[in-house]
Design an enzyme around this catalytic site. Structure first.
Site, short mmCIF file in Angstrom:
data_model
loop_
_atom_site.label_atom_id
_atom_site.label_comp_id
_atom_site.label_asym_id
_atom_site.label_seq_id
_atom_site.Cartn_x
_atom_site.Cartn_y
_atom_site.Cartn_z
CB SER A 7 31.33 76.07 23.98
OG SER A 7 30.38 75.54 23.08
CG HIS A 32 29.52 73.91 27.59
ND1 HIS A 32 28.81 73.78 28.77
CD2 HIS A 32 28.63 74.34 26.66
CE1 HIS A 32 27.55 74.13 28.56
NE2 HIS A 32 27.42 74.47 27.28
CG ASP A 34 26.78 74.30 23.45
OD1 ASP A 34 26.11 74.47 24.47
OD2 ASP A 34 27.79 74.98 23.17
CG MET A 36 22.07 72.90 19.82
SD MET A 36 22.45 74.37 18.81
CE MET A 36 23.76 75.10 19.80
CG HIS A 65 23.62 73.37 27.33
ND1 HIS A 65 23.90 74.63 26.82
CD2 HIS A 65 22.30 73.38 27.63
CE1 HIS A 65 22.79 75.35 26.83
NE2 HIS A 65 21.81 74.62 27.30
CG MET A 67 20.45 73.96 24.27
SD MET A 67 21.49 75.12 23.34
CE MET A 67 23.04 74.21 23.35
CG MET A 136 20.93 79.47 28.32
SD MET A 136 22.50 78.79 27.71
CE MET A 136 22.62 79.58 26.09
CG PHE A 142 21.83 80.51 16.30
CD1 PHE A 142 21.96 80.00 15.02
CD2 PHE A 142 20.56 80.71 16.81
CE1 PHE A 142 20.84 79.70 14.26
CE2 PHE A 142 19.43 80.42 16.06
CZ PHE A 142 19.57 79.91 14.77
CG ASP A 174 26.68 78.66 26.96
OD1 ASP A 174 27.41 79.32 26.19
OD2 ASP A 174 26.20 77.55 26.66
#
Length: 217
Positions: A7, A32, A34, A36, A65, A67, A136, A142, A174
């Protein structure tokens, strides 16, 4: 086969290409990413421009991913930027079936994500629509969190559900994945391991950290 997905959330963004290259040399099979939005989760991270830059420096699949709230609005831009996988949260999608079809219509593989407190049963009617389930093992938003051990039975339940399908579907995990927890989630049925701080804490030994993680499963 167990796949390793470093990640980039824990990487040094000033040296992102170098970190991705080091992780690739260490055995990464996908990257990966992330994403957000500061609404569904407290933090705000990256957008399509960073994914586009990553696409230029790696041939590995980019596992994005999301979020985010209103994922449908962002999917086209991330796929156009180079995302191969797009995973969305069951908890954030009002019309999950529609969103998953939206991902596939834009040419990416679709995944669904469930939070630690979300039961595996919510996947029963949607599992046939995805190529990946991401469980998850920490609360999203975080890095550097401790693994939640009560997610292990849920990983087992998801694996049993996936085995009833007549096509491949990955079980990804993850959160808090390191050399200690990797064997636990693999034993429970995970085949894609996302790890951030366990890989990128020491920039000089990214490849070595990848190998330690691979040897732990």
């Amino acid at each position: 086969m167990i796949e390793l997905a470093p990640s980039i959330l824990s990487a040094d963004f000033a040296h992102l290409a170098d970190h991705v290259q080091r992780a690739t040399e260490g055995g990464a099979t996908l990257i990966h990413v992330d994403i957000m939005d500061g609404h569904f989760v407290p933090n705000l991270t990256i957008g399509p421009p960073v994914v586009k830059s990553l696409r230029k420096v790696t041939k590995l699949p980019l596992d994005c991913h999301l979020m985010v709230e209103n994922a449908d609005e962002f999917i086209p831009a991330f796929v156009e930027a180079g995302a191969n996988w797009v995973s969305v949260h069951q908890e954030a999608c009002v019309h999950l079936d529609r969103t998953l079809h939206h991902i596939r219509e834009h040419g990416a593989l679709a995944g669904v994500v469930i939070n630690p407190a979300t039961p595996a049963s919510v996947l029963e009617e949607i599992l046939v629509e995805v190529e990946q389930v991401l469980v998850m093992t920490v609360n999203p938003g975080f890095g550097h969190q401790h693994f939640i051990h009560t997610t292990l039975p849920k990983i087992r339940r998801v694996r049993r559900m996936v085995e009833q399908l007549d096509r491949p579907c990955d079980v990804e995990v993850d959160g808090g994945i390191d050399a200690t927890t990797a064997p636990l989630v693999v034993d429970a049925g995970a085949n894609v391991l996302v790890a951030g701080s366990a890989i990128f804490t020491d920039a000089e030994s990214v490849a070595a950290a990848m190998k330690r993680l691979a040897n732990a499963e």
